[in-house]
Design a protein around this motif. Structure first.
Motif, PDB file in Angstrom:
ATOM      1  N   UNK A 164       0.524  -0.978   0.519  1.00 49.95           N
ATOM      2  CA  UNK A 164      -0.059   0.243   0.323  1.00 49.95           C
ATOM      3  C   UNK A 164       0.849   1.392  -0.178  1.00 49.95           C
ATOM      4  N   UNK A 165      -0.137   2.467  -0.502  1.00 56.16           N
ATOM      5  CA  UNK A 165       1.088   3.560  -0.648  1.00 56.16           C
ATOM      6  C   UNK A 165       1.006   4.976   1.409  1.00 56.16           C
ATOM      7  N   UNK A 166       0.078   3.928   1.965  1.00 54.09           N
ATOM      8  CA  UNK A 166       0.090   4.724   3.022  1.00 54.09           C
ATOM      9  C   UNK A 166       1.162   4.146   4.289  1.00 54.09           C
ATOM     10  N   UNK A 167       2.202   4.478   5.284  1.00 55.13           N
ATOM     11  CA  UNK A 167       3.116   4.157   6.181  1.00 55.13           C
ATOM     12  C   UNK A 167       2.102   3.845   6.794  1.00 55.13           C
ATOM     13  N   UNK A 168       2.999   2.693   7.405  1.00 55.06           N
ATOM     14  CA  UNK A 168       2.197   1.159   8.102  1.00 55.06           C
ATOM     15  C   UNK A 168       2.764   1.207   8.703  1.00 55.06           C
ATOM     16  N   UNK A 169       2.576   1.515  10.650  1.00 53.93           N
ATOM     17  CA  UNK A 169       3.095   1.158  11.691  1.00 53.93           C
ATOM     18  C   UNK A 169       2.107   1.003  12.602  1.00 53.93           C
ATOM     19  N   UNK A 170       3.187  -0.194  13.229  1.00 53.97           N
ATOM     20  CA  UNK A 170       2.606  -1.404  14.001  1.00 53.97           C
ATOM     21  C   UNK A 170       2.998  -0.935  15.125  1.00 53.97           C
ATOM     22  N   UNK A 171       1.172  -1.610  15.855  1.00 57.30           N
ATOM     23  CA  UNK A 171       1.018  -1.248  17.222  1.00 57.30           C
ATOM     24  C   UNK A 171       0.429  -2.040  17.527  1.00 57.30           C
ATOM     25  N   UNK A 172       0.588  -1.839  19.643  1.00 56.10           N
ATOM     26  CA  UNK A 172      -0.883  -2.792  19.819  1.00 56.10           C
ATOM     27  C   UNK A 172      -1.241  -1.495  21.320  1.00 56.10           C
ATOM     28  N   UNK A 173      -2.149  -0.918  21.403  1.00 56.33           N
ATOM     29  CA  UNK A 173      -2.689  -0.106  22.350  1.00 56.33           C
ATOM     30  C   UNK A 173      -3.201  -0.679  23.900  1.00 56.33           C
ATOM     31  N   UNK A 174      -3.738  -1.924  23.125  1.00 50.86           N
ATOM     32  CA  UNK A 174      -3.129  -3.171  25.177  1.00 50.86           C
ATOM     33  C   UNK A 174      -2.067  -2.940  25.603  1.00 50.86           C
ATOM     34  N   UNK A 175      -0.837  -3.121  24.730  1.00 52.03           N
ATOM     35  CA  UNK A 175       0.124  -4.293  25.796  1.00 52.03           C
ATOM     36  C   UNK A 175       1.017  -3.344  25.335  1.00 52.03           C
ATOM     37  N   UNK A 176       0.389  -1.700  25.198  1.00 54.43           N
ATOM     38  CA  UNK A 176       2.141  -0.525  24.898  1.00 54.43           C
ATOM     39  C   UNK A 176       2.927  -1.236  24.048  1.00 54.43           C
ATOM     40  N   UNK A 177       2.688  -1.877  22.757  1.00 52.50           N
ATOM     41  CA  UNK A 177       3.846  -1.801  21.730  1.00 52.50           C
ATOM     42  C   UNK A 177       3.664  -0.925  20.338  1.00 52.50           C
ATOM     43  N   UNK A 178       4.405  -0.123  20.645  1.00 45.63           N
ATOM     44  CA  UNK A 178       5.263   0.396  19.258  1.00 45.63           C
ATOM     45  C   UNK A 178       4.553   2.114  19.545  1.00 45.63           C
ATOM     46  N   UNK A 179       3.543   2.416  20.933  1.00 46.55           N
ATOM     47  CA  UNK A 179       3.564   3.266  20.858  1.00 46.55           C
ATOM     48  C   UNK A 179       4.528   4.542  21.086  1.00 46.55           C
TER      49      UNK A 179
END
Length: 367
Positions: free
Chosen positions: A325-340
């Motif tokens: 896809x053309x958009x930037x993808x940012x992996x994260x997990x709001x519940x576990x706090x990963x990638x915030x």
């Protein structure tokens, strides 16, 4: 690939603006203030004061004549742009100005009523019931007279003539103007979280700010937008909005429909929050389609993709669907706090990249 996403998380501390960790705990109060970015109000100008019918009674003056004074003018209702206001939650459904005082004896005129100044946020757009834009309060201190007050009535002294020395008539005060306006914010938030119900938008907002939106395991938990403030170490802050969930057919007013899409228009940066437990590519295509159907060009705003729930077992496999896809993808997990941490840094960087474009557009529209 997974390694590429992991490399994006790392950034140089010297060049990137870091988000600040909240030191103060979240409030334990149960009352939650809703963010109101659109409202409809009825405004009424003050009625003018009535003129007075009076005949002067004075010692040793047989024909003193009329002495009834004029009534005072009614007050205006004036909207004033105030940077201390963030939304329209303080406004009532009906706003009235004060009435003018009636005239008195001995040619005493009634007091003019004070104008009613109603503070509204900077960037308020005022429209009539035909959805025509009347005024844009884009600058601090700019004003708009929403409803003029009525003129005060003339007392019987004003009707004295050579043929009628003792008139016994007077005018009543004129009614003030009455209108219905719709008020909406040009910009509700710097960043808007867009996604399907139960995509984890409210959980994500709770994790990155001190906001306390309702979180539950059923769809349409969020019915009104919630705003959270993200602080950075360069003494700036970004407003992040948790928007109600979108479903297929929202552009045709299904679900929350146009009420939801109206909120999206007032966000400068769009973050597509995708649930990695299901097909994220189908979610993204549906979200962009609904935005484009509602308002052409809306899906072309500055945006990025938040691949939420990266902590689940099947998330890594579904994450590979977003490679092309053309958009930037940012992996994260709001519940576990990963990638915030990386998410907040990239939000700030993308916002700064397009800040000058937004300022130039607002200047052109105001001129």
């Amino acid at each position: 690939t997974t390694n590429q996403f992991d490399q994006r998380r790392s950034y140089e501390a010297s060049s990137a603006v870091r988000p600040l960790r909240a030191v103060k705990g979240k409030s334990s109060k149960t009352d939650i203030h809703r963010f109101v970015d659109w409202t409809k109000v009825r405004v009424e100008g003050g009625k003018g004061g009535d003129g007075r019918i009076s005949l002067l009674s004075e010692y040793l003056v047989e024909f003193a004549g009329p002495d009834g004074g004029d009534g005072g003018h009614g007050g205006h209702v004036i909207f004033c742009a105030d940077s201390r206001k963030r939304d329209f939650s303080h406004l009532k459904a009906q706003i009235r100005a004060e009435m003018g005082k009636p005239g008195g004896k001995k040619n005493m005129h009634g007091k003019d009523a004070s104008h009613r100044f109603v503070p509204v946020p900077v960037g308020t757009i005022i429209k009539n019931m035909e959805n025509e834009e009347i005024c844009d309060l884009a600058k601090e201190g700019s004003m708009f007279i929403a409803a003029k007050g009525g003129a005060g009535g003339k007392g019987n002294c004003s009707f004295k003539s050579s043929t009628n020395q003792t008139p016994k008539i007077a005018e009543i005060g004129a009614q003030g103007e009455e209108f219905i306006y719709s008020l909406e914010l040009r910009t509700m938030a710097d960043v808007g979280l867009i996604g399907f119900p139960n995509a984890g938008k409210s959980t994500l907002l709770q994790a990155i700010s001190r906001a306390r939106p309702k979180v539950a395991a059923y769809p349409f938990t969020t019915l009104n937008p919630h705003i959270g403030m993200v602080m950075y170490d360069d003494l700036t802050q970004l407003a992040v909005a948790d928007l109600p969930g979108l479903i297929a057919g929202s552009s045709r007013n299904h679900g929350l429909g146009h009420a939801f899409l109206r909120h999206v228009e007032r966000c400068r940066l769009l973050l597509y929050v995708l649930d990695l437990s299901s097909n994220p590519l189908d979610q993204l295509n549906c979200l962009q389609y609904e935005l484009e159907e509602y308002s052409p060009g809306l899906s072309e705003r500055p945006s990025a993709v938040v691949a939420n729930k990266i902590d689940l077992e099947t998330s890594r496999e579904n994450l590979s669907m977003l490679q092309n896809i053309d958009l930037e993808v940012i992996p994260a997990s709001g519940k576990m706090g990963q990638g915030l941490q990386h998410l907040l840094v990239r939000i700030k960087q993308i916002h700064n990249e397009h800040a000058h474009e937004d300022d130039s557009v607002h200047e052109e529209s105001s001129t």
